[in-house]
Design a protein around this motif. Structure first.
Motif, PDB file in Angstrom:
ATOM      1  N   THR A   1       0.829  -1.209   0.000  1.00 15.37           N
ATOM      2  CA  THR A   1       0.000   0.000   0.000  1.00 15.37           C
ATOM      3  C   THR A   1       0.859   1.253   0.000  1.00 15.37           C
ATOM      4  O   THR A   1       0.598   2.214  -0.739  1.00 15.37           O
ATOM      5  CB  THR A   1      -0.928   0.002   1.229  1.00 15.37           C
ATOM      6  OG1 THR A   1      -1.748  -1.165   1.193  1.00 15.37           O
ATOM      7  CG2 THR A   1      -1.827   1.225   1.229  1.00 15.37           C
TER       8      THR A   1
ATOM      9  N   HIS B   1       2.469   1.686  -3.362  1.00 16.63           N
ATOM     10  CA  HIS B   1       1.446   2.172  -4.294  1.00 16.63           C
ATOM     11  C   HIS B   1       1.297   3.679  -4.202  1.00 16.63           C
ATOM     12  O   HIS B   1       1.264   4.391  -5.212  1.00 16.63           O
ATOM     13  CB  HIS B   1       0.128   1.468  -3.978  1.00 16.63           C
ATOM     14  CG  HIS B   1      -0.950   1.681  -5.001  1.00 16.63           C
ATOM     15  ND1 HIS B   1      -2.286   1.649  -4.682  1.00 16.63           N
ATOM     16  CD2 HIS B   1      -0.888   1.931  -6.346  1.00 16.63           C
ATOM     17  CE1 HIS B   1      -2.990   1.869  -5.776  1.00 16.63           C
ATOM     18  NE2 HIS B   1      -2.168   2.047  -6.794  1.00 16.63           N
ATOM     19  N   GLU B   2       1.218   4.179  -2.972  1.00 16.08           N
ATOM     20  CA  GLU B   2       1.056   5.634  -2.761  1.00 16.08           C
ATOM     21  C   GLU B   2       2.284   6.381  -3.263  1.00 16.08           C
ATOM     22  O   GLU B   2       2.161   7.470  -3.866  1.00 16.08           O
ATOM     23  CB  GLU B   2       0.835   5.901  -1.273  1.00 16.08           C
ATOM     24  CG  GLU B   2      -0.505   5.376  -0.764  1.00 16.08           C
ATOM     25  CD  GLU B   2      -0.638   5.458   0.737  1.00 16.08           C
ATOM     26  OE1 GLU B   2       0.393   5.789   1.407  1.00 16.08           O
ATOM     27  OE2 GLU B   2      -1.742   5.183   1.274  1.00 16.08           O
TER      28      GLU B   2
ATOM     29  N   GLN C   1       2.158   6.447  -7.108  1.00 11.47           N
ATOM     30  CA  GLN C   1       1.112   7.352  -7.572  1.00 11.47           C
ATOM     31  C   GLN C   1       1.519   8.805  -7.386  1.00 11.47           C
ATOM     32  O   GLN C   1       1.198   9.666  -8.214  1.00 11.47           O
ATOM     33  CB  GLN C   1      -0.194   7.082  -6.829  1.00 11.47           C
ATOM     34  CG  GLN C   1      -0.913   5.818  -7.257  1.00 11.47           C
ATOM     35  CD  GLN C   1      -2.202   5.606  -6.503  1.00 11.47           C
ATOM     36  OE1 GLN C   1      -2.270   5.826  -5.275  1.00 11.47           O
ATOM     37  NE2 GLN C   1      -3.248   5.176  -7.190  1.00 11.47           N
TER      38      GLN C   1
END
Length: 300
Positions: A292, A295-296, A299
């Motif tokens: 997670t 992912h952040e 992004q």
């Protein structure tokens, strides 16, 4: 098994209600029961032979009992640690394996394996159960691991695994922008004689097929879903490196460890038919925090 056939665990026995069983010519009710168990229930013949010789099959009226749950002590030393159970019943167990833990001891582990932690689960419950893993995950790959809780389940699930009937899908962050046209990687995988830990694409290796679905694209990386049709050691890691997109964090196969110290690979879903009911079981494993966070970062 037909959904109309009821079953219930009673101590060491599984009780079934198959209905009236008509003995074949020159046969008795036990013969009829064995035929039904093999042809309708799909029970493994090897196990039926063992049960019959050990008195593990009983008939009483319209009820049929199988001794499928004898006590069995785990060979692994229990080690108490938090364990996330994703699915469990009398036959199967699916647990989340964190990255950095091996599925079972190999003599070189730095800490207890998942097998030790699962052993502790039943030790704490005072249950004499010795689950057997049906498949493996790499040490630094997170995701669901399927266990059989008795011999019947193990034989049935091993058969399903051999027939490629157990579905496994993964998500991974890989380096570079993956072309959406890349959908299948069909390349044989063998050992790398120059590196004990590595595998490589080899024309003399074992058949290996990975299906690829591009989910998200970032400036220098991609999020992909990967589905295995075969289960070779390091299959995803080798295949993605071969096509020029090593997994983020996978230093063995050319990935950068700048954002994460190990391969960014997580098993998101496991699907299998229940060894008794035949029902399709779909187990989803949520992303761990490391995935997670990565992912952040990508992004952002």
């Amino acid at each position: 098994m037909s959904p109309r056939i009821a079953s219930q665990k009673r101590g060491e026995w599984l009780e079934l209600t198959p209905g009236k069983l008509t003995p074949p010519e020159n046969g008795d009710r036990l013969t009829a029961a064995l035929i039904w168990l093999k042809d309708v229930l799909g029970a493994p013949p090897k196990l039926l032979q063992s049960l019959e010789s050990d008195g593990g099959i009983k008939l009483a009226g319209d009820r049929l009992r199988l001794r499928l749950f004898p006590p069995k002590k785990s060979q692994y030393e229990p080690y108490n640690q938090d364990l996330t159970i994703l699915y469990e019943d009398d036959f199967c167990l699916v647990v989340h394996k964190p990255a950095g833990i091996k599925v079972h001891p190999d003599g070189m582990e730095r800490q207890p394996s998942l097998a030790n932690i699962v052993s502790a689960l039943y030790s704490v419950r005072n249950e004499v159960v010795a689950p057997a893993h049906i498949h493996r995950l790499d040490e630094y790959t997170s995701g669901p691991v399927l266990y059989a809780k008795n011999d019947y389940a193990q034989l049935k699930l091993d058969e399903a695994m051999a027939r490629k009937e157990i579905g496994r899908s993964y998500v991974a962050f890989v380096q570079g922008v993956v072309d959406s046209k890349l959908q299948v990687i069909d390349q044989p995988i063998g050992k790398d004689r120059h590196h004990n830990q590595r595998r490589r694409i080899s024309h003399t290796g074992k058949h290996a097929v990975t299906r690829v679905e591009v989910l998200e694209i970032y400036p220098s990386a991609s999020l992909v879903r990967l589905t295995l049709e075969t289960g070779r050691t390091h299959q995803i890691r080798v295949h993605m490196s071969h096509v020029g997109h090593p997994l983020v964090g996978d230093s063995i196969y050319g990935g950068s460890t700048a954002l994460i110290p190990h391969q960014a690979l997580h098993g998101e879903k496991l699907s299998f038919r229940h060894p008794i009911s035949g029902e399709m079981i779909d187990v989803v494993d949520p992303w761990p925090s490391a995935m997670t966070i990565l992912h952040e970062q990508l992004q952002g």
